[in-house]
Design an enzyme around this catalytic site. Structure first.
Site, PDB file in Angstrom:
ATOM      1  N   ASN A  42      38.018 118.041  67.928  1.00 46.77           N
ATOM      2  CA  ASN A  42      38.367 117.640  69.045  1.00 46.77           C
ATOM      3  C   ASN A  42      37.719 118.467  70.197  1.00 46.77           C
ATOM      4  O   ASN A  42      37.327 119.587  70.241  1.00 46.77           O
ATOM      5  CB  ASN A  42      39.991 118.105  69.147  1.00 46.77           C
ATOM      6  CG  ASN A  42      40.787 117.482  70.025  1.00 46.77           C
ATOM      7  OD1 ASN A  42      41.003 116.096  70.099  1.00 46.77           O
ATOM      8  ND2 ASN A  42      41.404 118.095  70.887  1.00 46.77           N
ATOM      9  N   GLU A 174      56.749 105.476  84.431  1.00 48.57           N
ATOM     10  CA  GLU A 174      57.263 106.847  84.232  1.00 48.57           C
ATOM     11  C   GLU A 174      56.528 107.609  85.245  1.00 48.57           C
ATOM     12  O   GLU A 174      57.329 108.568  85.714  1.00 48.57           O
ATOM     13  CB  GLU A 174      56.701 107.232  82.775  1.00 48.57           C
ATOM     14  CG  GLU A 174      57.498 106.440  81.521  1.00 48.57           C
ATOM     15  CD  GLU A 174      57.338 107.140  80.352  1.00 48.57           C
ATOM     16  OE1 GLU A 174      56.402 107.899  80.075  1.00 48.57           O
ATOM     17  OE2 GLU A 174      58.499 107.434  79.637  1.00 48.57           O
ATOM     18  N   ASP A 301      45.096 104.489  69.077  1.00 54.72           N
ATOM     19  CA  ASP A 301      44.450 103.537  70.345  1.00 54.72           C
ATOM     20  C   ASP A 301      43.226 103.183  69.753  1.00 54.72           C
ATOM     21  O   ASP A 301      42.602 102.214  70.618  1.00 54.72           O
ATOM     22  CB  ASP A 301      44.530 104.282  71.575  1.00 54.72           C
ATOM     23  CG  ASP A 301      45.674 104.415  72.271  1.00 54.72           C
ATOM     24  OD1 ASP A 301      46.754 104.393  71.608  1.00 54.72           O
ATOM     25  OD2 ASP A 301      45.789 105.362  73.350  1.00 54.72           O
TER      26      ASP A 301
HETATM   27  C1  LIG Z   1      51.428 108.813  80.384  1.00 51.79           C
HETATM   28  C2  LIG Z   1      51.420 108.229  79.136  1.00 51.79           C
HETATM   29  C3  LIG Z   1      52.758 108.177  78.740  1.00 51.79           C
HETATM   30  C4  LIG Z   1      53.097 107.781  77.239  1.00 51.79           C
HETATM   31  N1  LIG Z   1      54.094 107.447  76.709  1.00 51.79           N
HETATM   32  C5  LIG Z   1      54.398 107.008  75.652  1.00 51.79           C
HETATM   33  C6  LIG Z   1      55.449 106.979  74.877  1.00 51.79           C
HETATM   34  O1  LIG Z   1      56.656 107.292  75.692  1.00 51.79           O
HETATM   35  N2  LIG Z   1      55.633 106.709  73.672  1.00 51.79           N
HETATM   36  C7  LIG Z   1      54.731 106.273  72.964  1.00 51.79           C
HETATM   37  O2  LIG Z   1      54.828 105.849  71.873  1.00 51.79           O
HETATM   38  N3  LIG Z   1      53.356 106.167  73.595  1.00 51.79           N
HETATM   39  C8  LIG Z   1      53.237 106.575  74.698  1.00 51.79           C
HETATM   40  N4  LIG Z   1      51.871 106.639  75.380  1.00 51.79           N
HETATM   41  C9  LIG Z   1      50.725 106.148  74.420  1.00 51.79           C
HETATM   42  C10 LIG Z   1      50.305 107.190  73.722  1.00 51.79           C
HETATM   43  O3  LIG Z   1      50.179 108.367  74.231  1.00 51.79           O
HETATM   44  C11 LIG Z   1      49.072 106.858  72.926  1.00 51.79           C
HETATM   45  O4  LIG Z   1      48.878 105.562  72.321  1.00 51.79           O
HETATM   46  C12 LIG Z   1      48.711 107.626  71.901  1.00 51.79           C
HETATM   47  O5  LIG Z   1      48.386 109.259  72.411  1.00 51.79           O
HETATM   48  C13 LIG Z   1      47.517 107.437  70.861  1.00 51.79           C
HETATM   49  O6  LIG Z   1      47.299 108.534  70.001  1.00 51.79           O
HETATM   50  P1  LIG Z   1      45.842 108.554  69.302  1.00 51.79           P
HETATM   51  O7  LIG Z   1      46.085 109.446  68.081  1.00 51.79           O
HETATM   52  O8  LIG Z   1      45.049 107.202  69.127  1.00 51.79           O
HETATM   53  O9  LIG Z   1      45.122 109.179  70.545  1.00 51.79           O
HETATM   54  P2  LIG Z   1      45.147 110.476  71.380  1.00 51.79           P
HETATM   55  O10 LIG Z   1      46.689 110.937  71.547  1.00 51.79           O
HETATM   56  O11 LIG Z   1      44.699 110.052  72.960  1.00 51.79           O
HETATM   57  O12 LIG Z   1      44.168 111.558  70.989  1.00 51.79           O
HETATM   58  C14 LIG Z   1      42.828 111.623  70.932  1.00 51.79           C
HETATM   59  C15 LIG Z   1      42.306 112.957  70.955  1.00 51.79           C
HETATM   60  O13 LIG Z   1      40.706 112.734  70.946  1.00 51.79           O
HETATM   61  C16 LIG Z   1      40.218 113.637  71.679  1.00 51.79           C
HETATM   62  N5  LIG Z   1      38.715 113.401  72.220  1.00 51.79           N
HETATM   63  C17 LIG Z   1      38.539 111.986  72.650  1.00 51.79           C
HETATM   64  N6  LIG Z   1      37.008 111.796  72.760  1.00 51.79           N
HETATM   65  C18 LIG Z   1      36.528 112.636  72.254  1.00 51.79           C
HETATM   66  C19 LIG Z   1      35.328 113.140  71.822  1.00 51.79           C
HETATM   67  N7  LIG Z   1      34.408 112.261  72.182  1.00 51.79           N
HETATM   68  N8  LIG Z   1      35.046 114.236  71.178  1.00 51.79           N
HETATM   69  C20 LIG Z   1      36.104 114.978  70.519  1.00 51.79           C
HETATM   70  N9  LIG Z   1      37.264 114.700  70.893  1.00 51.79           N
HETATM   71  C21 LIG Z   1      37.580 113.792  71.694  1.00 51.79           C
HETATM   72  C22 LIG Z   1      40.911 113.640  72.815  1.00 51.79           C
HETATM   73  O14 LIG Z   1      40.793 114.986  73.509  1.00 51.79           O
HETATM   74  C23 LIG Z   1      42.469 113.742  72.268  1.00 51.79           C
HETATM   75  O15 LIG Z   1      42.713 115.062  71.712  1.00 51.79           O
HETATM   76  C24 LIG Z   1      51.928 107.093  76.549  1.00 51.79           C
HETATM   77  C25 LIG Z   1      50.675 107.230  77.207  1.00 51.79           C
HETATM   78  C26 LIG Z   1      50.476 107.855  78.269  1.00 51.79           C
HETATM   79  C27 LIG Z   1      48.936 108.112  79.125  1.00 51.79           C
END
Ligand SMILES: Cc1cc2nc3c(=O)[nH]c(=O)nc-3n(C[C@H](O)[C@H](O)[C@H](O)COP(=O)(O)OP(=O)(O)OC[C@H]3O[C@@H](n4cnc5c(N)ncnc54)[C@H](O)[C@@H]3O)c2cc1C
Length: 401
Positions: A42, A174, A301
């Site tokens: 990360n 939000e 995502d």
């Molecule tokens: C303001 C806000 C409010 C939200 N509210 C909700 C909610 O109420 N309920 C809900 O279900 N969803 C909500 N979402 C959506 C939700 O946050 C995302 O769908 C979720 O975080 C996706 O999880 P993920 O594991 O795919 O990626 P993420 O949680 O985005 O994690 C990705 C990780 O990868 C790391 N990373 C990225 N690129 C690199 C790289 N090149 N090298 C190393 N590390 C890297 C990042 O630092 C991060 O730690 C919200 C989003 C936002 C922005």
């Protein structure tokens, strides 16, 4: 499947967001000693609670309350944590290139999270802020305060006090809810007349929160309008410049603060790896694997999963977490030559905060609004803290939610 050098399979997990953390936690629980080598990569040495970021962005909470040190979450005797940025994924060599090294893998989990999608709207990428990480929300928070301070030196510049939020999806809604709560505080702190401050929420779709229950959307808009949010719905942002935005038929809104929440796409690194994507998201198979690569799982995502009607589920923390659990199960099964389990999404509901003490949501098949919905939001956040860090994390962070 052929393994690299050592006889223990190497699992590399990219990203410690919702998907990556849940995969890691499950793997450390389910794998036997020496059954696999697990590495989590990360960018930062902390995990951030994205669903909480609208608060520190508006300044209604401290950014530190939205992050947890990764060493507090994972057992570093079982999982190697590498703090680094992934710069390239090379499926053909089973390698991941980091900014400061290379990792080889037998199994890869891609959970790097989304990136803002600007749909090619000129100037957005250059001039708008986005709510996506601790660093980005610290910047927004400081920037907003600075605009109030600047206004006191240049009182003709009302654009300093005009805030434009592009997108009235969950993040946009939000955020404007929090910002509307913060503004009276800032006005007091900087001796600014509240009536001079404008918060616009601009949405191209014909409704705010497209696809959500219309009665709850109506309620949300009423609550937010009462707090002073000006909605421009069915109005597209045509351009963003250093002076503000151009919307609809050419109307200009002068603003020094444009925050874009209107779209999320997958990660460019996946496209650059030669993997087929739709806006950076991979149409995964029923086991969450990348088509053509039985050893690559894609989560959160970065993935596209379809419901029974053939429509993609929106990218949420909820689905990313469930995928993490399923992915860990399948990795263990694959290593043990057992049957994989198809991923099935169980939608537990959706709640959106509208600022202090106000929210809307659907959970357990019922609609909620107002204080009850706001408690529900808190309960969901507490549950998440419990899942990733148990009671100690709930006690440490829970009070801030
Ligand atoms: C303001 C806000 C409010 C939200 N509210 C909700 C909610 O109420 N309920 C809900 O279900 N969803 C909500 N979402 C959506 C939700 O946050 C995302 O769908 C979720 O975080 C996706 O999880 P993920 O594991 O795919 O990626 P993420 O949680 O985005 O994690 C990705 C990780 O990868 C790391 N990373 C990225 N690129 C690199 C790289 N090149 N090298 C190393 N590390 C890297 C990042 O630092 C991060 O730690 C919200 C989003 C936002 C922005």
């Amino acid at each position: 499947m052929g393994l690299t050098m050592s006889s223990i399979p190497k699992i590399v997990i990219l990203g410690a967001g919702y998907g990556g953390v849940l995969t890691s936690l499950r793997l450390q629980k389910e794998l036997n000693y020496n059954e696999a080598d697990v590495t989590l990569v990360n960018k930062h040495d902390y995990h951030y609670i994205t669903t909480h970021l609208h608060m520190p962005a508006a300044g209604t909470d401290h950014p530190d309350n939205a992050r947890v040190s990764i060493s507090k979450l994972i057992d570093e005797f079982k999982i190697d944590f590498v703090k680094s940025t992934v710069v390239q994924i090379r499926p053909q060599d089973r390698k991941v290139i980091l900014e400061d090294g290379t990792l080889s893998y037998d199994y890869l989990v891609i959970a790097l999270g989304g990136e803002p999608e600007t749909f090619g709207i000129p100037g957005l990428a250059e001039h708008a802020f986005t709510i996506r990480s601790i660093n980005s929300v610290r910047l927004i928070r400081e920037h907003i305060e600075y605009q109030f301070a600047r206004y006191k030196r240049e009182p003709h510049r009302t654009d300093y006090l005009t805030f434009v939020v592009g997108g009235a999806g969950f993040t946009g809604i939000e955020f404007v809810g929090e910002l509307a709560d913060r503004v009276p505080e800032l006005c007091k702190q900087f001796d600014v007349d509240r009536s001079l401050v404008k918060i616009y929420n601009i949405e191209a779709a014909p409704t705010a929160l497209p696809g959500f229950d219309p009665e709850l959307v109506e309620y949300a808009m009423q609550v937010l309008q009462k707090k002073g949010v000006i909605f421009k719905i069915g109005t597209a942002i045509k351009e963003c410049t250093s002076e503000g935005v151009v919307v609809g038929e050419g109307e200009e809104i002068k603003s020094q603060t444009v925050i874009w929440t209107g779209g999320v796409r997958g990660n460019r690194l996946i496209e650059e790896a030669g993997i087929e994507t739709t806006r950076g998201r991979v149409k995964v198979d029923e086991y969450l694997r990348c088509p053509g690569h039985e050893n690559i799982y894609v989560l959160g995502d970065n993935s596209l999963v379809f419901n029974e009607e053939g429509r993609p589920y929106p990218p949420t923390a909820q689905i990313a977490m469930q995928q993490g659990v399923n992915c860990a199960h399948n990795l263990v099964a694959q290593i043990r030559n057992q049957t994989l389990k198809p991923f099935v999404f169980h939608n537990k509901g959706t709640v959106a905060s509208l600022g202090k003490g106000e929210a809307i949501g659907i959970a357990f098949g019922k609609k909620y609004k107002g204080r009850v919905a706001s408690w529900l939001k808190k309960a969901i956040d507490l549950r998440y803290l419990f899942i990733i860090g148990g009671i100690p994390l709930v006690l440490r962070k829970g009070k801030f939610l």
